[in-house]
Design an enzyme around this catalytic site. Structure first.
Site, PDB file in Angstrom:
ATOM      1  N   GLY A  54      -2.614  -5.810   2.564  1.00  0.00           N
ATOM      2  CA  GLY A  54      -2.799  -7.203   2.946  1.00  0.00           C
ATOM      3  C   GLY A  54      -4.132  -7.751   2.480  1.00  0.00           C
ATOM      4  O   GLY A  54      -4.219  -8.889   1.995  1.00  0.00           O
ATOM      5  N   LYS A 286      11.489   5.163   1.438  1.00  0.00           N
ATOM      6  CA  LYS A 286      10.677   6.124   0.684  1.00  0.00           C
ATOM      7  C   LYS A 286       9.530   6.659   1.542  1.00  0.00           C
ATOM      8  O   LYS A 286       9.059   7.780   1.328  1.00  0.00           O
ATOM      9  CB  LYS A 286      10.178   5.514  -0.619  1.00  0.00           C
ATOM     10  CG  LYS A 286       9.441   4.180  -0.499  1.00  0.00           C
ATOM     11  CD  LYS A 286       7.964   4.316  -0.289  1.00  0.00           C
ATOM     12  CE  LYS A 286       7.302   2.962  -0.172  1.00  0.00           C
ATOM     13  NZ  LYS A 286       5.861   3.052   0.143  1.00  0.00           N
TER      14      LYS A 286
END
Length: 463
Positions: A54, A286
């Site tokens: 972020g 994943k």
């Protein structure tokens, strides 16, 4: 409180790039026109959440467009009050002094002294304070550009045109429910780009996956055509250091192509795709298997053979699961494997698995780790196990010729669940699962997935 950003139109950035290159103003003007912005009306972009990815994403936008101050404002929100401990402050001081450009910048901004005092223990630094100077608490070794930081969520988002969700999936719903209260009087909907990789499981009225974009939609009422997901095979610190990378922005036609063009940089290529939810789910999947990969690496002293055995089995399970989730899973093969590969190489989930296996961390310590942030794969293990253990999704077992829940054909997922969620097994159990002589050849699991109609559209909330 909002920080200021130094620099002029032609000033070099901390990472060596120059303002105004790559047609930034033209790309910004094009997006402003699409959003109906008039002259003198700022395009307001805010990142919500200041973890590694972020923070880097906001810093990339600040580097690319921040000099165009009359046209765009880039800010980032993070919670106030998070203190920086002395050992981290000492390391931060070392990083600052190892980078002449960063050192000069802090001296010029009259900010260097506070890092000296923090190193000596004479002052406490705070995460939002250092973020203004370009330091992410989860990524101390990679200085970013100075950031405009807001600690009041209402101030950050109430009139934002584009909101970037950099929160962990486990915090997305709660924060966006709060944000929705500040948007009650809005006339137009913002655009939301979610970076979160993680899922939740819902079991009623039927088993299905809930993704961060769906959480945002449910919490805010912003229509799905205005909510997009961006992900790809990348490591945040390497992207900011201009390692060549690519990503894919997924969502409705209305915004994904203009945003792909706006976000694209010479070292960060952004493609676009309409299949939002499936890519988002694969981004969470994943992380599950990356934790196991880290365990195997640590338990076998980085044995290439053992890691390759694990990779064969874990990818066969992932392929098996994708056949449950999408009608044409082959379209995802490249992106999913690439994202898995980079996460296994250097991602925080693989690191977490290594630390568990070495005994330096334990599952009882939780999944929010100092210096790393949220380990998304832990909650994803629980969610995928819950979903795939539902009898309503049963498939025919190839050997036993009887219906079984899909999770029964995913021994690694089952083992990770018992280690991380139930905490019934030690990390060494992951090797026992691999070495079990009754385990089927991973090729057979892939062949089974290809030869049976496994697709369960209800898992992604589709009719």
């Amino acid at each position: 409180m909002v920080g200021n950003v130094d620099g002029s139109h032609s000033a070099p950035l901390s990472n060596g790039s120059l303002h105004g290159s790559n047609g930034a103003e033209e790309k910004l003007d094009e997006l402003r026109r699409l959003l109906g912005k008039s002259d003198g009306d700022l395009l307001k972009i805010v990142g919500v959440g200041a973890g590694a990815w972020g923070s880097v994403f906001a810093a990339l936008l600040q580097d690319a467009y921040g000099h165009l101050r009359e046209k765009v404002q880039v800010r980032i929100w993070r919670r106030p009050g998070r203190s920086v401990d002395k050992s981290t402050a000492e390391h931060l001081f070392e990083v600052i002094n190892s980078r002449e450009d960063v050192l000069r910048r802090l001296i010029r901004r009259c900010a260097y002294l506070k890092y000296v005092e923090a190193r000596l223990g004479d002052r406490t630094l705070y995460a939002d304070e250092i973020l203004k100077d370009g330091f992410c608490l989860n990524m101390i070794d990679t200085p970013l550009c100075p950031m405009k930081v807001v600690t009041n969520l209402q101030e950050a988002v109430w009139d934002a045109d584009i909101v970037v969700n950099g929160l962990p999936s486990t915090e997305t719903r709660e924060v966006f429910e709060e944000i929705s209260r500040y948007w009650k009087e809005r006339i137009t909907y913002p655009i939301i780009i979610s970076l979160a990789k993680g899922i939740e499981a819902a079991l009623d009225p039927e088993p299905r996956i809930i993704t961060p974009t769906q959480m945002i939609n449910h919490a805010t009422g912003v229509p799905m055509e205005n909510i997009l997901y961006l992900g790809g095979p990348n490591i945040a610190s390497e992207i900011y250091n201009k390692e060549y990378a690519n990503a894919r922005i997924c969502g409705a036609d209305k915004w994904r192509k203009p945003l792909a063009k706006f976000l694209r940089q010479p070292h960060f290529i952004v493609w676009d795709n309409s299949d939002l939810v499936t890519h988002e789910v694969m981004g969470g999947l994943k992380n599950v298997y990356a934790i196991g990969a880290g365990m195997v690496a640590a338990l076998t002293n980085e044995s290439a053979t053992s890691k390759s055995v694990y990779f064969a089995h874990c990818t066969s399970e992932m392929i098996f699961i994708t056949h449950l989730l999408t009608e044409e899973p082959e379209k995802l093969a490249g992106p999913l494997l690439a994202d898995t590969y980079v996460t296994l190489l250097k991602g925080r989930n693989a690191w977490y698995g290594q630390m568990l296996a070495k005994g330096e961390l334990s599952p009882d310590m939780g999944d929010s780790i100092k210096g790393k942030g949220m380990i998304q794969g832990v909650s994803a293990v629980g969610a995928f196990y819950e979903l795939l253990s539902q009898s309503s999704l049963s498939i025919l077992h190839p050997d036993e010729n009887k219906p079984v829940a899909p999770v029964e054909l995913c021994p690694i997922l089952k083992t990770l669940y018992k280690i991380l969620i139930k905490r019934e097994l030690a990390t060494g159990a992951i090797l026992q699962a691999l070495r079990d002589e009754t385990m089927n050849d991973p090729r057979e699991r892939i062949e089974m997935a290809h030869s049976h109609a496994f697709y369960r559209p209800s898992l992604l909330g589709k009719p």
